[in-house]
Design a protein around this motif. Structure first.
Motif, PDB file in Angstrom:
ATOM      1  N   ASP A   1      10.138 -11.889  -2.959  1.00  0.00           N
ATOM      2  CA  ASP A   1      11.325 -12.083  -2.120  1.00  0.00           C
ATOM      3  C   ASP A   1      12.483 -11.190  -2.525  1.00  0.00           C
ATOM      4  O   ASP A   1      13.426 -10.996  -1.757  1.00  0.00           O
ATOM      5  N   GLU A   2      12.428 -10.650  -3.748  1.00  0.00           N
ATOM      6  CA  GLU A   2      13.528  -9.816  -4.229  1.00  0.00           C
ATOM      7  C   GLU A   2      13.423  -8.372  -3.737  1.00  0.00           C
ATOM      8  O   GLU A   2      14.378  -7.611  -3.851  1.00  0.00           O
ATOM      9  N   TYR A   3      12.253  -8.000  -3.199  1.00  0.00           N
ATOM     10  CA  TYR A   3      12.031  -6.601  -2.846  1.00  0.00           C
ATOM     11  C   TYR A   3      11.570  -6.456  -1.401  1.00  0.00           C
ATOM     12  O   TYR A   3      10.946  -7.345  -0.833  1.00  0.00           O
ATOM     13  N   ASP A   4      11.897  -5.303  -0.831  1.00  0.00           N
ATOM     14  CA  ASP A   4      11.515  -5.018   0.557  1.00  0.00           C
ATOM     15  C   ASP A   4      10.214  -4.234   0.630  1.00  0.00           C
ATOM     16  O   ASP A   4       9.764  -3.907   1.727  1.00  0.00           O
ATOM     17  N   GLY A   5       9.632  -3.928  -0.507  1.00  0.00           N
ATOM     18  CA  GLY A   5       8.354  -3.239  -0.519  1.00  0.00           C
ATOM     19  C   GLY A   5       7.924  -2.897  -1.931  1.00  0.00           C
ATOM     20  O   GLY A   5       8.763  -2.659  -2.808  1.00  0.00           O
ATOM     21  N   ILE A   6       6.621  -2.910  -2.167  1.00  0.00           N
ATOM     22  CA  ILE A   6       6.042  -2.481  -3.444  1.00  0.00           C
ATOM     23  C   ILE A   6       5.268  -1.194  -3.165  1.00  0.00           C
ATOM     24  O   ILE A   6       4.299  -1.194  -2.405  1.00  0.00           O
ATOM     25  N   ILE A   7       5.710  -0.090  -3.758  1.00  0.00           N
ATOM     26  CA  ILE A   7       5.101   1.213  -3.529  1.00  0.00           C
ATOM     27  C   ILE A   7       4.226   1.556  -4.734  1.00  0.00           C
ATOM     28  O   ILE A   7       4.711   1.610  -5.864  1.00  0.00           O
ATOM     29  N   ILE A   8       2.940   1.752  -4.479  1.00  0.00           N
ATOM     30  CA  ILE A   8       2.011   2.071  -5.558  1.00  0.00           C
ATOM     31  C   ILE A   8       1.858   3.591  -5.665  1.00  0.00           C
ATOM     32  O   ILE A   8       1.566   4.272  -4.690  1.00  0.00           O
ATOM     33  N   GLU A   9       2.084   4.076  -6.877  1.00  0.00           N
ATOM     34  CA  GLU A   9       1.910   5.503  -7.136  1.00  0.00           C
ATOM     35  C   GLU A   9       0.601   5.758  -7.890  1.00  0.00           C
ATOM     36  O   GLU A   9       0.053   4.816  -8.475  1.00  0.00           O
ATOM     37  N   PRO A  10       0.102   6.987  -7.857  1.00  0.00           N
ATOM     38  CA  PRO A  10       0.648   8.179  -7.190  1.00  0.00           C
ATOM     39  C   PRO A  10       0.456   8.127  -5.672  1.00  0.00           C
ATOM     40  O   PRO A  10      -0.523   7.559  -5.184  1.00  0.00           O
ATOM     41  N   ILE A  11       1.409   8.703  -4.966  1.00  0.00           N
ATOM     42  CA  ILE A  11       1.325   8.749  -3.506  1.00  0.00           C
ATOM     43  C   ILE A  11       0.392   9.897  -3.124  1.00  0.00           C
ATOM     44  O   ILE A  11       0.682  11.066  -3.388  1.00  0.00           O
ATOM     45  N   GLN A  12      -0.705   9.548  -2.507  1.00  0.00           N
ATOM     46  CA  GLN A  12      -1.700  10.548  -2.108  1.00  0.00           C
ATOM     47  C   GLN A  12      -1.681  10.825  -0.608  1.00  0.00           C
ATOM     48  O   GLN A  12      -2.101  11.890  -0.170  1.00  0.00           O
TER      49      GLN A  12
END
Length: 401
Positions: free
Chosen positions: A104-115
């Motif tokens: 709820d604290e975040y608007d998205g979880i971005i997993i790296e590395p971005i391929q």
């Protein structure tokens, strides 16, 4: 009275076995639940004790804090009058697997590395190319608007898919591509397409570079892309070069004695649109050391004036820059015969960037100008002060023929 048949005794024994097995099953399930709960409680939350905020010189619309094993990206102003900040976690798979998130604290979880990435504005393309990660771009809405030769080659060989229009992205194709991230932009937060994409599990992060109020602030969003790709040092070095070139051109123009007067914009449906005095366009003209005739006006958007008010003030202007999207003097006159009444028109001192295009007609300025304000400023300085930058040929602006 105590006689019990063998059949009855067997039934009683069977029922006892059933009860015992049921108890064993329940105890086993309780054991599994306890073990699972314990393993969950052992999963640590994000550690926010060691932080390293990114240094930003001009940009106000985003911030990035590095916590060693992850980063927090905050988008503060993705569109004018945005009512909230948007926070994203950027983390690798290994650390994400052993870290607990308060979703709820975040608007998205971005997993790296971005391929694989999808961007939605041509202004995002130069950042990918400057950081040498353009090969991660897999989709774009309106590929004909892209001017870059490097990216056009990838479009032509089908490495980048067409996604339709930005207002109505083809979500079916986008979901088929399975990008790691979508970079969006919008004039407000009411984009149903982006909501659909987010619900599918693909993070959407808003880019607010266009809201910044100075040329260098907009260009500094390169560091936003640098953080996404773990190329902060490279992004910082490139931006420092752009800043250095910009400030050198500004300082060079500061010492000229004559400041030519400048008219801008053009008329559409009896309304003349031109940059406001606090806009980034006006800032570029100020830094080029010219006399923009509406420099004192307030506001950061466009002024909407009558022909009469413009003509009274600018009929003798020395130079006319950016006459809307008109591609020739004839087209400018055909748009309104009143355009031809200005001295700058009569003297053929009208300059535009609309004729510098890619192979499919995309205007290069709209793609690259925000990332390279140093080139834009040099163009204006060269046009308005011809004796400066002797070996420089304008990159975007050309005289209207």
């Amino acid at each position: 009275m105590f006689n019990v048949s063998l059949k009855t005794l067997n039934n009683i024994t069977f029922e006892k076995v059933k009860i015992q097995n049921l108890r064993t099953a329940i105890l086993f399930l309780m054991f599994i639940m306890v073990v699972s709960c314990k393993s969950e409680t052992k999963k640590p939350k994000l550690d926010v004790t060691i932080e390293n905020p990114m240094e930003l010189k001009y940009a106000k619309g985003f911030s990035i804090t590095d916590y060693k094993t992850y980063k927090i990206i905050t988008i503060k102003n993705p569109w004018p009058k945005a009512e909230k900040n948007y926070k994203y976690v950027l983390i690798n798979k290994e650390n994400a697997a052993k870290t607990s998130f308060m979703i709820d604290e975040y608007d998205g979880i971005i997993i790296e590395p971005i391929q694989k990435i999808v961007v939605t504005s041509t202004t995002h393309i130069p950042a990918l190319e400057l950081l040498n990660v353009e090969q991660t771009l897999v989709g774009f809405p309106g590929t004909d608007y892209i001017s870059s030769e490097k990216t056009r080659k990838r479009i032509n060989n089908k490495s980048i898919r067409e996604l339709g229009k930005n207002e109505g992205i083809n979500t079916e194709v986008l979901l088929e591509l399975k990008p790691d991230l979508v970079i969006g932009f919008g004039i407000d937060g009411n984009n149903k397409t982006f909501e659909t994409i987010k619900k599918s599990g693909i993070p959407v992060i808003y880019n607010g570079d266009w809201v910044e109020n100075s040329p260098l602030a907009k260009a500094e969003w390169l560091k936003f892309f640098g953080a996404l790709y773990n190329k902060e040092k490279q992004a910082d070095s490139i931006f420092n070069t752009i800043e250095k070139n910009y400030l050198e051109a500004k300082n060079l123009a500061k010492y000229v004695k004559n400041k030519p007067s400048i008219l801008s914009g053009a008329m559409h449906n009896d309304v003349w649109y031109l940059p406001n005095g606090k806009s980034t366009e006006a800032q570029l003209l100020k830094d080029a050391h010219v006399d923009y005739l509406w420099k004192e006006s307030e506001g950061s958007g466009s002024l909407q004036l009558s022909f009469e008010s413009v003509f009274v003030k600018a009929k003798d202007a020395d130079i006319w820059l950016s006459p809307s999207n008109y591609k020739s003097l004839e087209a400018l006159k055909n748009g309104s015969s009143q355009h031809a009444m200005f001295e700058a028109f009569k003297n053929k001192k009208v300059y535009t960037f609309t004729n510098t295009t890619g192979e499919t007609g995309g205007v290069l300025y709209y793609e690259l100008g925000m990332s390279r304000p140093d080139l834009v400023l040099k163009d204006i300085v060269k046009i308005c002060h011809p004796n400066l930058l002797k070996n420089y040929t304008p990159y975007f602006f050309k005289p209207l023929e």
